[in-house]
Write an enzyme that holds these catalytic residues in place. Structure first.
Site, short mmCIF file in Angstrom:
data_model
loop_
_atom_site.label_atom_id
_atom_site.label_comp_id
_atom_site.label_asym_id
_atom_site.label_seq_id
_atom_site.Cartn_x
_atom_site.Cartn_y
_atom_site.Cartn_z
N HIS A 15 0.84 -1.21 0.00
CA HIS A 15 0.00 0.00 0.00
C HIS A 15 0.88 1.25 0.00
CE1 HIS A 15 -3.59 -2.30 0.63
NE2 HIS A 15 -3.41 -2.56 1.90
N ARG A 71 -10.13 2.12 -6.95
CA ARG A 71 -11.59 1.91 -6.88
C ARG A 71 -12.21 3.26 -6.61
NH1 ARG A 71 -14.18 -2.17 -2.27
NH2 ARG A 71 -16.17 -2.50 -3.32
P1 PAP Z 1 -6.88 -4.71 1.62
O1 PAP Z 1 -6.48 -3.55 0.78
O2 PAP Z 1 -6.98 -4.38 3.07
O3 PAP Z 1 -6.08 -5.95 1.38
P2 PAP Z 1 -9.08 -5.29 -0.16
O4 PAP Z 1 -8.93 -6.69 -0.59
O5 PAP Z 1 -8.72 -4.23 -1.11
O6 PAP Z 1 -8.38 -5.07 1.25
O7 PAP Z 1 -10.55 -4.96 0.27
C1 PAP Z 1 -11.57 -5.83 0.42
C2 PAP Z 1 -12.67 -5.40 -0.52
O8 PAP Z 1 -12.51 -6.14 -1.73
C3 PAP Z 1 -14.00 -5.75 0.04
O9 PAP Z 1 -14.93 -4.85 -0.53
P3 PAP Z 1 -16.35 -4.53 0.14
O10 PAP Z 1 -16.09 -4.13 1.55
O11 PAP Z 1 -16.92 -3.41 -0.67
O12 PAP Z 1 -17.17 -5.77 0.04
C4 PAP Z 1 -14.15 -7.17 -0.48
O13 PAP Z 1 -15.47 -7.66 -0.45
C5 PAP Z 1 -13.64 -7.00 -1.88
N1 PAP Z 1 -13.19 -8.27 -2.46
C6 PAP Z 1 -12.45 -9.24 -1.88
N2 PAP Z 1 -12.24 -10.25 -2.73
C7 PAP Z 1 -12.87 -9.92 -3.89
C8 PAP Z 1 -13.03 -10.58 -5.13
N3 PAP Z 1 -12.50 -11.76 -5.37
N4 PAP Z 1 -13.73 -9.95 -6.08
C9 PAP Z 1 -14.29 -8.73 -5.87
N5 PAP Z 1 -14.17 -8.07 -4.71
C10 PAP Z 1 -13.48 -8.64 -3.71
#
Ligand code: PAP
Length: 335
Positions: free
Chosen positions: A139, A161
């Protein structure tokens, strides 16, 4: 691509020197209260960090030696890091295992593409084996990346995003991770901090624009992706990713459905239901918190019209003339 067993001769991340300096450094940095009671954020090189992450980020800046073949998945938090790690891992190493033996079925993507600023052990970054080329996540904002990442020929894949969904995702994430004895800021309060850039890895626009500008200057080194585009057409974006990484899908692979297989195994629905992601954890963080809804434009269920207005203004002001736009709903492309 070949794999090699772990070599202890490779560089470790010597954190000790930073540990010794951290307390003194923190006293010199601007400090703000985080979104959860009792937590603090510190402004370092223009971005906010929690102390334990800052420690590793500085160590990484000082000691991480990128190889020309490395691949770095970079994101602002909650912009699809987990998804992009899964997709990049599956694309890069697709000839090293069959689909039903994919390490993604037993390991969370964060284990397979470890994050530099969370104290990755460079001697043993992945469970069991070292994949080549190496794959890391981060990050860290573009301006603060270790010099060797910027100066080498390693590739960076950045995903962003729309800030409204990112904010809502982050607020829920902080809530899910919070110790019950701690309080989370209300949505209103957190939103105000978000707009002022105060959250781990913020400010949002500066983070995104750092990579956006760098990707425009050096498109062969930095691929800039958007969560909403992947949601709209995952096959097209996956082919683009594979091409950028230098491992384009062959005609036979495309005809054989390999692109769709990778998209499927990395999909939200598939990953969320895996035992490891339902019940596993890493450094005290349960993996299930990375799989909330996985939808676009969930912000419309939470943000008030005045919040939307404030963020829309900010988007316009910050992205003006940058050429970068965000899709904020199924119809719009702003600014
Ligand atoms: P991080 O930066 O802390 O690692 P990150 O994976 O970017 O986290 O964030 C999780 C988000 O990605 C969540 O979004 P939401 O809160 O709007 O639901 C999570 O649901 C989403 N996410 C995780 N895996 C996937 C996937 N395979 N496809 C689409 N969205 C996903």
């Amino acid at each position: 691509m070949d794999t090699a067993t772990t070599s202890k001769a490779e560089i470790a991340s010597p954190i000790q020197d930073v540990d010794d300096e951290l307390q003194q450094l923190l006293q010199t940095l601007p400090e703000e209260q985080g979104w959860v009671s009792g937590s603090s954020l510190y402004l370092y090189q223009g971005f906010w960090y929690a102390p334990h992450i800052l420690k590793h980020a500085i160590s990484c800046q000082r000691h991480f030696q990128a190889s020309d073949s490395d691949v770095i998945v970079a994101t602002s938090p909650k912009c699809g890091t987990t998804w992009l790690k899964a997709l990049t891992f599956s694309t890069l190493y697709r000839n090293q295992f069959t689909r039903d033996e994919s390490p993604l079925l037993t390991f969370n993507p964060h284990r397979l593409a470890p994050s530099l600023e969370y104290g990755v052990d460079l001697n043993n970054p992945c469970p069991g084996r070292v994949y080549k080329p190496r794959l890391f996540g981060t990050h860290i904002p573009y301006a603060s990346l270790p010099a060797s990442i910027k100066d080498s020929d390693c590739k960076i894949v950045y995903m962003c995003r729309n800030p409204m969904d990112m904010f809502i995702s982050f607020w829920h994430f902080r809530d899910m991770l919070r110790d019950e004895s701690k309080e989370l800021l209300s949505l209103d309060e957190a939103f105000d901090k978000f707009c002022r850039g105060i959250y781990f890895s913020g400010p949002f626009f500066e983070h995104v624009l750092g990579y956006w500008k760098a990707s425009r200057e050096n498109p062969n080194k930095i691929l800039f992706l958007k969560y909403e585009d992947l949601k709209e057409d995952i096959s097209c974006q996956l082919k683009h990713l594979a091409m950028f990484l230098g491992v384009p899908f062959t005609e036979d692979e495309e005809k054989g459905g390999v692109v769709e297989e990778i998209a499927n195994i990395c999909s939200f629905e598939k990953l969320k239901e895996l035992e490891v992601n339902k019940n596993g954890s890493q450094n005290g963080i349960p993996y299930k918190v990375f799989f909330r809804k996985g939808k676009v434009w969930d912000w419309s269920n939470y943000l008030t019209p005045s919040m939307v207005e404030r963020l829309e203004k900010l988007i316009q002001e910050k992205l003006d003339k940058s050429g970068l736009t965000f899709k904020l709903s199924s119809k719009s492309s702003k600014p």
